[in-house]
Scaffold this motif. Structure first.
Motif, PDB file in Angstrom:
ATOM      1  N   GLU A 136      22.051  28.628   8.171  1.00 26.15           N
ATOM      2  CA  GLU A 136      23.272  27.902   7.831  1.00 26.15           C
ATOM      3  C   GLU A 136      24.441  28.829   7.521  1.00 26.15           C
ATOM      4  O   GLU A 136      25.512  28.374   7.096  1.00 26.15           O
TER       5      GLU A 136
ATOM      6  N   SER B 223      19.018  18.200  13.891  1.00 25.05           N
ATOM      7  CA  SER B 223      19.250  19.388  13.049  1.00 25.05           C
ATOM      8  C   SER B 223      20.727  19.696  12.831  1.00 25.05           C
ATOM      9  O   SER B 223      21.139  20.079  11.739  1.00 25.05           O
ATOM     10  N   ASN B 224      21.550  19.545  13.888  1.00 31.27           N
ATOM     11  CA  ASN B 224      22.948  19.964  13.800  1.00 31.27           C
ATOM     12  C   ASN B 224      23.948  18.827  13.970  1.00 31.27           C
ATOM     13  O   ASN B 224      25.108  19.063  14.301  1.00 31.27           O
ATOM     14  N   LYS B 225      23.509  17.612  13.689  1.00 30.55           N
ATOM     15  CA  LYS B 225      24.430  16.470  13.844  1.00 30.55           C
ATOM     16  C   LYS B 225      25.479  16.415  12.735  1.00 30.55           C
ATOM     17  O   LYS B 225      26.502  15.755  12.892  1.00 30.55           O
ATOM     18  N   SER B 226      25.239  17.127  11.632  1.00 27.32           N
ATOM     19  CA  SER B 226      26.189  17.056  10.520  1.00 27.32           C
ATOM     20  C   SER B 226      27.112  18.267  10.441  1.00 27.32           C
ATOM     21  O   SER B 226      27.990  18.317   9.583  1.00 27.32           O
ATOM     22  N   ILE B 227      26.939  19.256  11.328  1.00 22.28           N
ATOM     23  CA  ILE B 227      27.756  20.468  11.232  1.00 22.28           C
ATOM     24  C   ILE B 227      29.047  20.325  12.034  1.00 22.28           C
ATOM     25  O   ILE B 227      29.102  19.562  13.001  1.00 22.28           O
TER      26      ILE B 227
ATOM     27  N   TYR C  68      16.692  24.218  13.893  1.00 19.02           N
ATOM     28  CA  TYR C  68      17.220  24.514  12.556  1.00 19.02           C
ATOM     29  C   TYR C  68      18.734  24.335  12.552  1.00 19.02           C
ATOM     30  O   TYR C  68      19.388  24.284  13.592  1.00 19.02           O
ATOM     31  N   LYS C  69      19.274  24.267  11.342  1.00 21.89           N
ATOM     32  CA  LYS C  69      20.689  23.946  11.149  1.00 21.89           C
ATOM     33  C   LYS C  69      21.540  25.215  11.109  1.00 21.89           C
ATOM     34  O   LYS C  69      21.214  26.171  10.405  1.00 21.89           O
TER      35      LYS C  69
END
Length: 226
Positions: A109, A157-161, A132-133
């Motif tokens: 992250e 994993s990365n839908k919120s970044i 992983y994020k």
């Protein structure tokens, strides 16, 4: 497969974060390395910039000439431009590099994955499929390979970044509509995408550099203070 070779621009002091930046067709890791001082990021951000070199291979649309490429381009038709097998192979190689950074002690992250043109295709492919994020992704003057498979293959994993899209409105190589198609495909699947366009061709301009700097500082400097 050995980990990709790369140009390594380290900060003065402790490494607190990393940006892995993938170049476009026929370029190398050296192509974008000079952008680091132009970003004017405070030294205490501790950002390490890694610019991998794509392997050399023949490129069909360039008469079979060997050059650094993340995948072959058999046609300029955008629907079939990206050789999917080649994209997946390069995405695997880039993921190995990310895996190594994480194994060496850097939190996933604290890593931003960026890519220009062909490099952006790889970055978007991994954005949707990494287990992983990351901290964020930058997709510059680029498009998406196999958008029809996105819904079936995307992980959460990365839908919120944050995902930064930057594109030239006068781009003759990757039409702005192709970038917008990728943007909307990801948005439909719930990814946190933002769109930025610029009066430029297939390149990077001063305003985009400033916006990229702000994007990185928001991610890494704010996170440092929390």
């Amino acid at each position: 497969m050995a980990v990709l070779p790369f140009v390594d621009v380290k900060p003065n002091g402790t490494v607190k974060a990393a940006v892995v930046w993938l170049h476009g067709l026929g370029d190398s890791g050296h192509g974008f390395a000079p952008i680091v001082p132009e970003l004017r990021i405070p030294a205490d951000a501790g950002i390490r910039f890694i610019f991998p070199h794509a392997p050399e291979q023949p490129v069909t649309v360039n008469g079979g000439m060997r050059m650094r490429a993340w995948y072959d381009i058999k046609t300029m038709d955008l629907t079939n431009r990206a050789d999917e097998a080649g994209v997946r192979e390069s995405a695997h190689a880039v993921q190995q590099l990310l895996d190594q950074l994480i194994a060496d002690g850097l939190d996933s992250e604290r890593i931003v994955l960026a890519g220009f043109s062909q490099g952006g295709v790889i970055a978007l492919h991994l954005l949707a499929r990494l287990p992983y994020k990351l901290a964020g992704v930058m997709a510059l003057s680029t498009y998406m390979c196999a958008p029809d498979k996105l819904a079936a293959e995307a992980t959460a994993s990365n839908k919120s970044i944050p995902v930064f899209f930057g594109h030239g409105t006068q781009d003759p190589v990757v039409p702005v509509a192709a970038g917008q198609q990728a943007f909307h495909a990801l948005k439909k699947q719930g990814f946190q995408v933002s769109w930025h366009d610029y009066r430029m061709e297939h390149s990077v301009c001063a305003q985009e550099v400033a916006d990229i700097s702000s994007f990185l500082q928001r991610l890494f400097m704010t996170a440092k203070e929390n």
